[in-house]
Design a protein around this motif. Structure first.
Motif, PDB file in Angstrom:
ATOM      1  N   VAL A 472       0.845  -1.186   0.000  1.00  0.00           N
ATOM      2  CA  VAL A 472       0.000   0.000   0.000  1.00  0.00           C
ATOM      3  C   VAL A 472       0.886   1.244   0.000  1.00  0.00           C
ATOM      4  CG1 VAL A 472      -1.683   1.318   1.335  1.00  0.00           C
ATOM      5  CG2 VAL A 472      -1.915  -1.173   1.131  1.00  0.00           C
ATOM      6  N   VAL A 473       0.663   2.128  -0.944  1.00  0.00           N
ATOM      7  CA  VAL A 473       1.392   3.390  -1.040  1.00  0.00           C
ATOM      8  C   VAL A 473       0.425   4.514  -0.669  1.00  0.00           C
ATOM      9  CG1 VAL A 473       2.564   5.018  -2.581  1.00  0.00           C
ATOM     10  CG2 VAL A 473       2.986   2.556  -2.800  1.00  0.00           C
ATOM     11  N   VAL A 474       0.753   5.253   0.366  1.00  0.00           N
ATOM     12  CA  VAL A 474      -0.029   6.434   0.749  1.00  0.00           C
ATOM     13  C   VAL A 474       0.918   7.632   0.639  1.00  0.00           C
ATOM     14  CG1 VAL A 474      -1.492   7.518   2.477  1.00  0.00           C
ATOM     15  CG2 VAL A 474      -1.407   5.024   2.313  1.00  0.00           C
ATOM     16  N   ARG A 475       0.682   8.457  -0.360  1.00  0.00           N
ATOM     17  CA  ARG A 475       1.647   9.523  -0.670  1.00  0.00           C
ATOM     18  C   ARG A 475       1.017  10.906  -0.523  1.00  0.00           C
ATOM     19  NH1 ARG A 475       1.862   7.868  -7.065  1.00  0.00           N
ATOM     20  NH2 ARG A 475      -0.207   8.651  -7.656  1.00  0.00           N
ATOM     21  N   PHE A 476       1.831  11.933  -0.733  1.00  0.00           N
ATOM     22  CA  PHE A 476       1.450  13.328  -0.507  1.00  0.00           C
ATOM     23  C   PHE A 476       1.014  13.530   0.943  1.00  0.00           C
ATOM     24  CE2 PHE A 476       0.951  12.789  -5.096  1.00  0.00           C
ATOM     25  CZ  PHE A 476       1.767  13.823  -5.550  1.00  0.00           C
ATOM     26  N   GLN A 477       1.745  12.871   1.843  1.00  0.00           N
ATOM     27  CA  GLN A 477       1.505  13.003   3.278  1.00  0.00           C
ATOM     28  C   GLN A 477       2.692  13.660   3.982  1.00  0.00           C
ATOM     29  OE1 GLN A 477      -1.636  11.699   4.462  1.00  0.00           O
ATOM     30  NE2 GLN A 477      -1.782  11.664   2.226  1.00  0.00           N
ATOM     31  N   GLY A 478       3.680  14.141   3.217  1.00  0.00           N
ATOM     32  CA  GLY A 478       4.929  14.623   3.786  1.00  0.00           C
ATOM     33  C   GLY A 478       4.827  15.986   4.444  1.00  0.00           C
ATOM     34  N   PRO A 479       5.951  16.474   5.005  1.00  0.00           N
ATOM     35  CA  PRO A 479       5.950  17.736   5.744  1.00  0.00           C
ATOM     36  C   PRO A 479       5.438  18.918   4.935  1.00  0.00           C
ATOM     37  CG  PRO A 479       8.015  16.564   6.080  1.00  0.00           C
ATOM     38  CD  PRO A 479       7.281  15.829   5.009  1.00  0.00           C
ATOM     39  N   SER A 480       5.913  19.072   3.696  1.00  0.00           N
ATOM     40  CA  SER A 480       5.524  20.236   2.906  1.00  0.00           C
ATOM     41  C   SER A 480       4.167  20.066   2.237  1.00  0.00           C
ATOM     42  CB  SER A 480       6.585  20.529   1.838  1.00  0.00           C
ATOM     43  OG  SER A 480       7.770  20.998   2.433  1.00  0.00           O
ATOM     44  N   ALA A 481       3.719  18.825   2.082  1.00  0.00           N
ATOM     45  CA  ALA A 481       2.427  18.586   1.442  1.00  0.00           C
ATOM     46  C   ALA A 481       1.291  18.968   2.377  1.00  0.00           C
ATOM     47  CB  ALA A 481       2.309  17.130   1.011  1.00  0.00           C
ATOM     48  N   ILE A 482       1.175  18.252   3.492  1.00  0.00           N
ATOM     49  CA  ILE A 482       0.063  18.507   4.409  1.00  0.00           C
ATOM     50  C   ILE A 482       0.510  18.532   5.870  1.00  0.00           C
ATOM     51  CG2 ILE A 482      -1.650  17.580   2.813  1.00  0.00           C
ATOM     52  CD1 ILE A 482      -1.740  15.043   4.471  1.00  0.00           C
ATOM     53  N   GLY A 483       1.829  18.580   6.119  1.00  0.00           N
ATOM     54  CA  GLY A 483       2.317  18.677   7.486  1.00  0.00           C
ATOM     55  C   GLY A 483       2.695  17.354   8.116  1.00  0.00           C
ATOM     56  N   MET A 484       2.633  16.269   7.351  1.00  0.00           N
ATOM     57  CA  MET A 484       3.088  14.950   7.788  1.00  0.00           C
ATOM     58  C   MET A 484       2.303  14.410   8.989  1.00  0.00           C
ATOM     59  SD  MET A 484       7.022  13.727   8.239  1.00  0.00           S
ATOM     60  CE  MET A 484       7.568  12.118   7.668  1.00  0.00           C
ATOM     61  N   PRO A 485       1.006  14.176   8.809  1.00  0.00           N
ATOM     62  CA  PRO A 485       0.217  13.603   9.908  1.00  0.00           C
ATOM     63  C   PRO A 485       0.577  12.146  10.144  1.00  0.00           C
ATOM     64  CG  PRO A 485      -1.077  13.634   7.900  1.00  0.00           C
ATOM     65  CD  PRO A 485       0.208  14.359   7.586  1.00  0.00           C
ATOM     66  N   GLU A 486       0.268  11.663  11.338  1.00  0.00           N
ATOM     67  CA  GLU A 486       0.401  10.236  11.611  1.00  0.00           C
ATOM     68  C   GLU A 486      -0.762   9.493  10.950  1.00  0.00           C
ATOM     69  OE1 GLU A 486       0.820   9.617  15.780  1.00  0.00           O
ATOM     70  OE2 GLU A 486       2.852  10.404  15.821  1.00  0.00           O
ATOM     71  N   LEU A 487      -0.499   8.278  10.547  1.00  0.00           N
ATOM     72  CA  LEU A 487      -1.459   7.515   9.753  1.00  0.00           C
ATOM     73  C   LEU A 487      -1.907   6.254  10.480  1.00  0.00           C
ATOM     74  CD1 LEU A 487       0.472   7.824   6.352  1.00  0.00           C
ATOM     75  CD2 LEU A 487      -1.347   9.313   7.198  1.00  0.00           C
ATOM     76  N   HIS A 488      -2.205   6.397  11.767  1.00  0.00           N
ATOM     77  CA  HIS A 488      -2.527   5.217  12.570  1.00  0.00           C
ATOM     78  C   HIS A 488      -3.806   4.514  12.142  1.00  0.00           C
ATOM     79  CE1 HIS A 488       0.789   5.359  15.210  1.00  0.00           C
ATOM     80  NE2 HIS A 488       0.484   6.512  15.755  1.00  0.00           N
ATOM     81  N   ARG A 489      -4.713   5.219  11.485  1.00  0.00           N
ATOM     82  CA  ARG A 489      -5.954   4.573  11.067  1.00  0.00           C
ATOM     83  C   ARG A 489      -5.681   3.466  10.052  1.00  0.00           C
ATOM     84  NH1 ARG A 489      -9.940   7.521   9.967  1.00  0.00           N
ATOM     85  NH2 ARG A 489     -10.955   6.199   8.417  1.00  0.00           N
TER      86      ARG A 489
END
Length: 611
Positions: A472-489
């Protein structure tokens, strides 16, 4: 000293010669302006103590008594920080008893990833660390103080306080913990109910009941996530009183340690003979000691960013190769959830910090030639605090583990390494926490299933589209994209797939933090997709190779095909507005990559921008 640990330490020192020298020069220049309030004009000083009582005003006017700053992350919504409500009064009274003064210098925000995960507020989480650092600096900026007490526990709060405190590195600084809540519902049972809910075998009432029985009172959550990793690392770096990290709130011992921390902050100022500023304590050896302890206990992967940023605040340049090499030299000595079933209270009962210090020191895995808030070396930290007849003292801690399923020895560790792998390939660089995996290594190739929002995975999971071997690739989650949230869900559904017998893994430029569990997760991928990382070109069905043995993460698509693919940006508009996110646009753009600390405060050379 272990040769590999020593080698890593020396190369950090060598690569950081220029930046560390600049940092030390900066804090020495700040020191010679003291005693600090003595440099203020009469008008400045009058403003600074206008609200004080008569006795405190006289003491502050004398210039021979310490004035201690209190910086607190108190709020009463968060269980970990709720105990801090009473701390300022306790600290002030203890400091007054020894003839000095304390003033509440300022509060810093404290948000909880446990509350915000899976919600819009999580997009502010990582950036809140930099806000906390800046808020700390504002609190200390009045030049009224001779030392500081930092009150913070969780995720971004302690790293932010560290970075802010190190920007005032000429000030002696003591960190004051509040301790974990008593044990509640066992973590293993909580995880079972979470997974049952993901499978539709438990309803929301059952889930809420389990969560409430787990997180049930004032104090830090008892699993070994970022909050408890913070406490362990800060004590290992010599910024806590020995044995103070994991004492429950509201106990006689907790109160005694809080008062002792206050007194200690008056003993190490520049007004006496034991001047010990935080900028001298946090040197390369202290940073390495913190990393070693993190790895030896299977701590939070968030610190592959936080400790990088903290080190840079002290003038040191640390990278993931340093973490990987230290992991090879460091055996895994604890099993604390999610790396086992025990919680942090069980760890303390089994021997806790004093035993951990002893085991690491006896086997030459820690530098002992370091400074701490208690003096030279770490020997005192092999003792544990007790209160007898109302007096606080330190006594010899256990010489052996009282529960070998929770705390092991270097001779017979749970694993021979610290369980952190750095992966590198054409996709970039990422880290994987292997200490919690069912098997010690992750080695397989599978087709990609690509998502650009963590919430989209739910529909694919519920419809059965993920019932197969996949990465599973979950992208555009990085620091500059959206602040790098945790993805525990993502963890419960991926865990369900794994239990069904499918080989699954996650690759993302987002975070999974200290609760990274049994599903292989190559996280913090850098460069992130938003900044042109190859992750942006991955398509459904592309084969991805993951191998922690060889340290490889590769997209198996030939270069000619990749050259024809467009780098299409994701639609991130729904992450840019609401819940305050619009105010953080400029900070997102300034964030460095994950391996540089995911920080908006540093220049490309690794210094703080104002150094």
């Amino acid at each position: 000293m272990n040769s590999l640990i020593n080698e890593v330490t020396q190369r950090i020192i060598e690569r950081s010669q220029t930046t560390r020298a600049a940092y030390l020069a900066k804090i020495e220049a700040a020191r010679i302006q003291g005693p600090h309030r003595g440099s203020l004009s009469c008008g400045n000083l009058a403003h600074g103590f206008a609200a004080c009582g008569k006795a405190d005003k006289a003491d502050l006017t004398s210039m021979v008594k310490a004035n201690v700053a209190i910086v607190s992350s108190y709020n009463d919504m968060l269980s970990a920080h709720q105990p801090y409500e009473e701390y300022p009064a306790i600290l002030k009274a203890a400091i007054n008893e020894v003839g000095s003064v304390a003033q509440f210098a300022g509060g810093v925000p404290a948000m909880c990833d446990g509350v915000t995960q899976g919600n819009a507020g999580m997009d502010l989480s990582l950036m809140s660390r930099d806000v906390i650092a800046m808020s700390t600096a504002v609190g200390l900026s009045h030049n009224m103080f001779d030392s500081a007490l930092m009150l913070g526990i969780c995720d971004k709060i302690v790293p932010g306080l560290l970075i802010g405190g190190l920007s005032f590195g000429h000030l002696p600084t003591v960190f004051v913990p509040a301790g974990p809540m008593p044990s509640g519902l066992p973590n293993k049972e909580k995880a079972r109910v979470r997974q049952a809910y993901a499978e539709g075998k438990a309803d929301r009432n059952e889930l809420l009941k389990a969560e409430s029985e787990s997180y049930h009172s004032a104090g830090t959550c008892t699993f070994y996530g970022t909050a408890n990793s913070n406490q362990l690392v800060v004590e290992m770096m010599g910024l806590h009183l020995p044995g103070s990290s994991f004492v429950n709130p509201g106990t006689e011992l907790r109160d005694a340690l809080t008062k002792a921390a206050a007194v200690q902050a008056t003993r190490i100022t520049d007004l006496g003979d034991n001047y010990t500023p935080i900028g001298h304590i946090v040197d390369a050896k202290a940073v390495v000691n913190g990393i070693v302890a993190l790895l030896a206990t299977g701590g939070s992967t968030n610190h592959t960013m936080h400790l990088v940023a903290v080190a840079r605040a002290a003038g040191f340049i640390v990278n993931w190769d340093d973490f990987a090499d230290l992991s090879r030299a460091t055996p895994l000595l604890t099993r604390i959830y999610p790396n086992g079933s025990a919680d942090i209270n069980h760890f303390t009962a089994a021997g806790g910090m004093s035993l951990l210090f002893k085991e690491l020191l006896d086997n030459q895995l820690l530098h002992n030639d370091v400074k701490t808030i208690c003096g030279e070396g770490l020997d005192l930290y092999t003792k544990e605090p007790v209160v007898r007849d109302g007096e606080l003292s330190w006594v010899d801690g256990p010489s052996a583990s009282l529960d070998k399923t929770v705390v092991a020895t270097v001779a017979e560790p749970f694993k021979q390494d610290g369980g952190l792998s750095v992966l590198e390939g054409n996709l970039g660089r990422a880290v994987m926490k292997t200490s919690a995996l069912r098997n010690p290594h992750c080695t397989f190739t599978a087709p990609a299933v690509v998502f650009e929002d963590q919430f989209d995975l739910d529909d694919a999971f519920n419809s059965g589209q993920l019932n197969r071997d996949c990465i599973v690739v979950v992208r555009f989650q990085g620091p500059s994209a959206i602040g790098m949230p945790e993805l525990h869900r993502l963890t419960p559904p991926l865990g369900v797939l794994q239990d069904k017998g499918y080989k699954v893994a996650l690759v993302t430029d987002g975070r999974m933090s200290g609760a990274s569990g049994k599903v292989p997760a190559a996280i913090h991928m850098t460069p992130e997709a938003y900044k042109g990382g190859l992750l942006a070109k991955v398509q459904d069905g592309d084969l991805i190779e993951l191998d922690t043995k060889t340290g490889v993460v590769n997209l198996l698509v030939d270069d000619a095909e990749l050259a024809q693919r467009e780098n299409k940006p994701a639609d991130l508009s729904k992450h840019a507005q609401g819940m305050g996110r619009e105010m953080f646009a400029s900070m997102r753009l300034a964030m460095s990559g994950a391996e540089e600390g995911a920080c908006a405060l540093f220049s490309e050379q690794g210094n703080l921008h104002d150094a």
